[in-house]
Motif scaffolding. Sequence first.
Motif, PDB file in Angstrom:
ATOM      1  N   THR A   7      29.270  36.222  41.080  1.00  0.00           N
ATOM      2  CA  THR A   7      29.443  36.287  42.492  1.00  0.00           C
ATOM      3  C   THR A   7      28.764  35.398  43.191  1.00  0.00           C
ATOM      4  OG1 THR A   7      29.266  38.729  41.868  1.00  0.00           O
ATOM      5  CG2 THR A   7      29.458  38.567  44.066  1.00  0.00           C
ATOM      6  N   VAL A  10      30.637  31.752  44.583  1.00  0.00           N
ATOM      7  CA  VAL A  10      31.548  31.514  45.853  1.00  0.00           C
ATOM      8  C   VAL A  10      30.731  30.858  47.085  1.00  0.00           C
ATOM      9  CG1 VAL A  10      30.797  33.495  47.085  1.00  0.00           C
ATOM     10  CG2 VAL A  10      33.250  32.802  47.382  1.00  0.00           C
ATOM     11  N   PHE A  41      33.918  30.596  36.902  1.00  0.00           N
ATOM     12  CA  PHE A  41      34.308  32.311  36.625  1.00  0.00           C
ATOM     13  C   PHE A  41      34.727  32.878  35.585  1.00  0.00           C
ATOM     14  CE2 PHE A  41      35.503  36.349  37.977  1.00  0.00           C
ATOM     15  CZ  PHE A  41      34.821  36.869  39.150  1.00  0.00           C
TER      16      PHE A  41
ATOM     17  N   ILE C   4      19.743  44.292  46.266  1.00  0.00           N
ATOM     18  CA  ILE C   4      20.167  42.819  46.662  1.00  0.00           C
ATOM     19  C   ILE C   4      19.699  42.516  47.849  1.00  0.00           C
ATOM     20  CG2 ILE C   4      22.310  41.197  46.664  1.00  0.00           C
ATOM     21  CD1 ILE C   4      23.511  43.770  45.065  1.00  0.00           C
TER      22      ILE C   4
ATOM     23  N   VAL D   1      29.429  43.595  41.105  1.00  0.00           N
ATOM     24  CA  VAL D   1      30.409  42.532  41.595  1.00  0.00           C
ATOM     25  C   VAL D   1      30.308  42.998  43.080  1.00  0.00           C
ATOM     26  CG1 VAL D   1      32.177  41.049  41.852  1.00  0.00           C
ATOM     27  CG2 VAL D   1      31.070  41.331  39.692  1.00  0.00           C
ATOM     28  N   ALA D   3      29.083  45.396  44.793  1.00  0.00           N
ATOM     29  CA  ALA D   3      27.811  45.473  45.679  1.00  0.00           C
ATOM     30  C   ALA D   3      27.118  44.143  45.966  1.00  0.00           C
ATOM     31  CB  ALA D   3      26.783  46.204  44.581  1.00  0.00           C
ATOM     32  N   ILE D   4      27.340  43.098  45.232  1.00  0.00           N
ATOM     33  CA  ILE D   4      26.710  41.871  45.431  1.00  0.00           C
ATOM     34  C   ILE D   4      27.471  41.234  46.519  1.00  0.00           C
ATOM     35  CG2 ILE D   4      26.224  39.516  44.478  1.00  0.00           C
ATOM     36  CD1 ILE D   4      25.952  41.141  41.598  1.00  0.00           C
ATOM     37  N   THR D   5      28.966  41.046  46.412  1.00  0.00           N
ATOM     38  CA  THR D   5      29.690  40.671  47.184  1.00  0.00           C
ATOM     39  C   THR D   5      29.587  41.346  48.664  1.00  0.00           C
ATOM     40  OG1 THR D   5      31.404  40.174  45.619  1.00  0.00           O
ATOM     41  CG2 THR D   5      32.190  40.177  47.755  1.00  0.00           C
ATOM     42  N   ILE D   6      29.382  42.494  48.558  1.00  0.00           N
ATOM     43  CA  ILE D   6      29.175  43.190  49.948  1.00  0.00           C
ATOM     44  C   ILE D   6      27.972  42.867  50.700  1.00  0.00           C
ATOM     45  CG2 ILE D   6      28.101  45.349  49.387  1.00  0.00           C
ATOM     46  CD1 ILE D   6      30.593  46.719  50.557  1.00  0.00           C
ATOM     47  N   TRP D  48      35.993  48.886  46.391  1.00  0.00           N
ATOM     48  CA  TRP D  48      34.937  49.490  45.545  1.00  0.00           C
ATOM     49  C   TRP D  48      35.000  50.963  44.949  1.00  0.00           C
ATOM     50  CZ3 TRP D  48      28.965  49.178  47.030  1.00  0.00           C
ATOM     51  CH2 TRP D  48      28.316  49.129  45.913  1.00  0.00           C
ATOM     52  N   HIS D  51      38.137  51.255  43.063  1.00  0.00           N
ATOM     53  CA  HIS D  51      38.038  50.968  41.658  1.00  0.00           C
ATOM     54  C   HIS D  51      37.136  51.964  40.964  1.00  0.00           C
ATOM     55  CE1 HIS D  51      36.130  48.173  38.730  1.00  0.00           C
ATOM     56  NE2 HIS D  51      37.236  47.524  38.600  1.00  0.00           N
ATOM     57  N   GLN D  66      40.597  44.337  30.368  1.00  0.00           N
ATOM     58  CA  GLN D  66      39.351  43.716  30.656  1.00  0.00           C
ATOM     59  C   GLN D  66      39.605  42.342  31.621  1.00  0.00           C
ATOM     60  OE1 GLN D  66      37.163  43.733  26.959  1.00  0.00           O
ATOM     61  NE2 GLN D  66      35.269  44.042  28.128  1.00  0.00           N
ATOM     62  N   TRP D  67      40.837  41.588  31.176  1.00  0.00           N
ATOM     63  CA  TRP D  67      41.315  40.563  31.869  1.00  0.00           C
ATOM     64  C   TRP D  67      41.634  40.941  33.079  1.00  0.00           C
ATOM     65  CZ3 TRP D  67      39.337  36.008  31.144  1.00  0.00           C
ATOM     66  CH2 TRP D  67      39.004  35.636  29.861  1.00  0.00           C
ATOM     67  N   ASN D  69      40.971  43.364  34.995  1.00  0.00           N
ATOM     68  CA  ASN D  69      39.748  43.572  35.736  1.00  0.00           C
ATOM     69  C   ASN D  69      38.977  42.525  36.215  1.00  0.00           C
ATOM     70  OD1 ASN D  69      37.974  45.822  36.722  1.00  0.00           O
ATOM     71  ND2 ASN D  69      36.540  45.293  35.134  1.00  0.00           N
ATOM     72  N   LEU D  70      38.970  41.690  35.323  1.00  0.00           N
ATOM     73  CA  LEU D  70      38.258  40.411  35.762  1.00  0.00           C
ATOM     74  C   LEU D  70      38.832  39.659  36.891  1.00  0.00           C
ATOM     75  CD1 LEU D  70      35.562  38.865  34.515  1.00  0.00           C
ATOM     76  CD2 LEU D  70      36.967  37.091  33.587  1.00  0.00           C
ATOM     77  N   LEU D  73      37.998  41.384  39.898  1.00  0.00           N
ATOM     78  CA  LEU D  73      36.879  40.883  40.327  1.00  0.00           C
ATOM     79  C   LEU D  73      36.617  39.573  40.873  1.00  0.00           C
ATOM     80  CD1 LEU D  73      34.401  42.316  37.808  1.00  0.00           C
ATOM     81  CD2 LEU D  73      35.117  43.562  39.547  1.00  0.00           C
ATOM     82  N   MET D  74      37.586  38.777  40.449  1.00  0.00           N
ATOM     83  CA  MET D  74      37.513  37.281  41.044  1.00  0.00           C
ATOM     84  C   MET D  74      38.001  37.218  42.475  1.00  0.00           C
ATOM     85  SD  MET D  74      39.407  33.886  39.585  1.00  0.00           S
ATOM     86  CE  MET D  74      39.247  33.830  37.960  1.00  0.00           C
ATOM     87  N   ALA D  77      35.246  38.854  44.710  1.00  0.00           N
ATOM     88  CA  ALA D  77      34.290  37.856  44.674  1.00  0.00           C
ATOM     89  C   ALA D  77      34.423  36.644  45.766  1.00  0.00           C
ATOM     90  CB  ALA D  77      33.705  37.259  43.388  1.00  0.00           C
ATOM     91  N   LEU D  78      35.617  36.394  46.050  1.00  0.00           N
ATOM     92  CA  LEU D  78      36.030  35.301  46.660  1.00  0.00           C
ATOM     93  C   LEU D  78      36.287  35.392  48.208  1.00  0.00           C
ATOM     94  CD1 LEU D  78      37.048  32.242  46.249  1.00  0.00           C
ATOM     95  CD2 LEU D  78      39.394  33.061  45.992  1.00  0.00           C
TER      96      LEU D  78
END
Lengths: 195, 195, 195, 195
Positions: A7, A10, A41, C4, D1, D3-6, D48, D51, D66-67, D69-70, D73-74, D77-78
């Motif tokens: 994360t 970015v 990423f 965080i 991800v 929580a961190i982005t937010i 969130w 999800h 999984q892909w 989902n990734l 997340l990408m 995160a952007l």
Amino acid sequence: VFAITITLLVIDIGRPSPESGDLLQALIHQWPSYVAFIVSFIYVGVVWMNHHALFTHIRSVDRNLQWINLGMLMMTALLPFPTAVLAEALAQRHPDNERVAVALYALVSGLMSAAWIPMFRYLRRHPHLLASPDDLEYFTPQGIRPLTGVALYTLAGVVGFLSPLVGLALFVVMVTFYAFTSEGVRGQTRSTRPV
Amino acid sequence: VFAITITLLVIDIGRPSPESGDLLQALIHQWPSYVAFIVSFIYVGVVWMNHHALFTHIRSVDRNLQWINLGMLMMTALLPFPTAVLAEALAQRHPDNERVAVALYALVSGLMSAAWIPMFRYLRRHPHLLASPDDLEYFTPQGIRPLTGVALYTLAGVVGFLSPLVGLALFVVMVTFYAFTSEGVRGQTRSTRPV
Amino acid sequence: VFAITITLLVIDIGRPSPESGDLLQALIHQWPSYVAFIVSFIYVGVVWMNHHALFTHIRSVDRNLQWINLGMLMMTALLPFPTAVLAEALAQRHPDNERVAVALYALVSGLMSAAWIPMFRYLRRHPHLLASPDDLEYFTPQGIRPLTGVALYTLAGVVGFLSPLVGLALFVVMVTFYAFTSEGVRGQTRSTRPV
Amino acid sequence: VFAITITLLVIDIGRPSPESGDLLQALIHQWPSYVAFIVSFIYVGVVWMNHHALFTHIRSVDRNLQWINLGMLMMTALLPFPTAVLAEALAQRHPDNERVAVALYALVSGLMSAAWIPMFRYLRRHPHLLASPDDLEYFTPQGIRPLTGVALYTLAGVVGFLSPLVGLALFVVMVTFYAFTSEGVRGQTRSTRPV
């Protein structure tokens, strides 16, 4: 650590704010930042999944394993640094800096691969830490992957030092290859939430 | 908090982007950033493991323990600040600034050690919070470690004020020493995921 | 989000790197950053503990509660911004900016308190979401705390606009008061890991 | 991800420190930062929650999921990147830059919506991954939502390119709409902690 690193990537994408009205050009000019963001990423994402899959095979953790694990986390946490340096050098388009930045990226990526070698080695020698003896079979083919990673990233570093764009292309190829061959998640169905 | 702190350390490594083609020199010039990153990463890693091991000995948490714990987290979360100041001062190679930066790093590191003193003290006086009475034996030898840490970091600060490089060397020695003597993870086999 | 936010606060402490050898003065000059870091760290820490304690009383979460909760997280996540503005304004020692920065900090802190009001209100009206009907008693006295918080932060904002240092002193007093009277963790013994 | 982005969104709110005493004006001048912070915070918050709700319907995760989902997340995160670019362009009040920044924000927001399309598609075709066959009914109406999102963000991008403020208003309308119609949390009572 994986979630945070992925994360944080970015933050290193520049926020252009040109005085005059050429924001579009400024955004296009920093295209290497976007490529670097995506490549890093996905690389961290693959390592995260593999790391997650790895620990489903491990029953208990001893002191040495904890240190090996900390080394893996350190290399992963370091990745945003060469990612940012590489993106900046490519945006500047200064050949000498590009060479150095590609080599730096290859170095850290190679160390990220290398950090898995002691992990597999230690687990093969201490099978009592595994969830079941059958898991040993899982580790034998897996043990080759980090060695391949180190070799390929060394190659990408050397090639990239001669021709930065070929080096960059190699990073993209390798991450794509990693993504498609990742043993850790091959065809398996797990009843847990994805990483 | 430990995971986030350990991952945030990378943000403070400078991203050099020289106009001319001397990226390699710029990267080499900021070598203190890499040493500082590694030393702080390992220090937070050791504290993380010890903190994790500590809480396997604790059964329940009361209000006071929560405050002591918050103090420990505060000192840990603060570490990226002196790490960045130290790396910058060493890169500038200005002797007066180096003295101050080494002393600042020693101060915060010492406070990180000191924050463990009330934790052990409180648990020795309130054994009903422990998972089992036998755990009291664990806390008696452990109680000396933070005192040693405070003493050694005070020494490193004073020595470093006279000779910054000796102070820096002392930090490396101490983190290595911590890593190898960490009681919290000594030889134990735990069935949980590593930190 | 709490973990965080509490860890991100360190990013806003400036990393001084003066050209000449006056790092010590530069570090001393930004003392308001350290006070602001400590005050905000403790404030988020108290809110974190209270939030954690609150959810031990809640059995199930519905859509509205989720939105109320997101509002609380938003105000908490915002705190590093007024913290940084306040620290910078105090370091500059420009009276007009200090007034504004103290008022801004009081505003966001007050909103952080205010965000708890709908939470308690909603839970009192929907007791079926609580872990047990007895928990209703817990919420009646608690319901007054956010109202007091809003009133006191409004006062601190107004007083601080007239005299910034008195406002700052009020923030310190309030955080200390919060820390010592926090209902959520009063004397209780819980068998979970601390926040 | 999530929580961190937010929580990272706050880093991109500028910390003004004007030399003269016009901090108030500087703070008011960057009002677009506050609007952008709130809009992006709520958008990530809604995603969130959705999800989180989605994964209560999923029993097991395979490699493809999984892909997918990734990828989700990408895109999430952007989001801080276009948020920061948009806020900066609006603060500068340069029309050409505003158009580009609104279009960029619409692009990334649209991609965030688009990333949900393969998720629903894959789950409809692989119902054995679901917690129960009845969950299939849940996914049929849900499958329309990301398509609507992509269409509306494309519209907002085009309109915003002509009139940035109308585009910005559309973002606010859409986030409000999303917040109120979010299927994932509609009226349901869950026994877990909120996101």
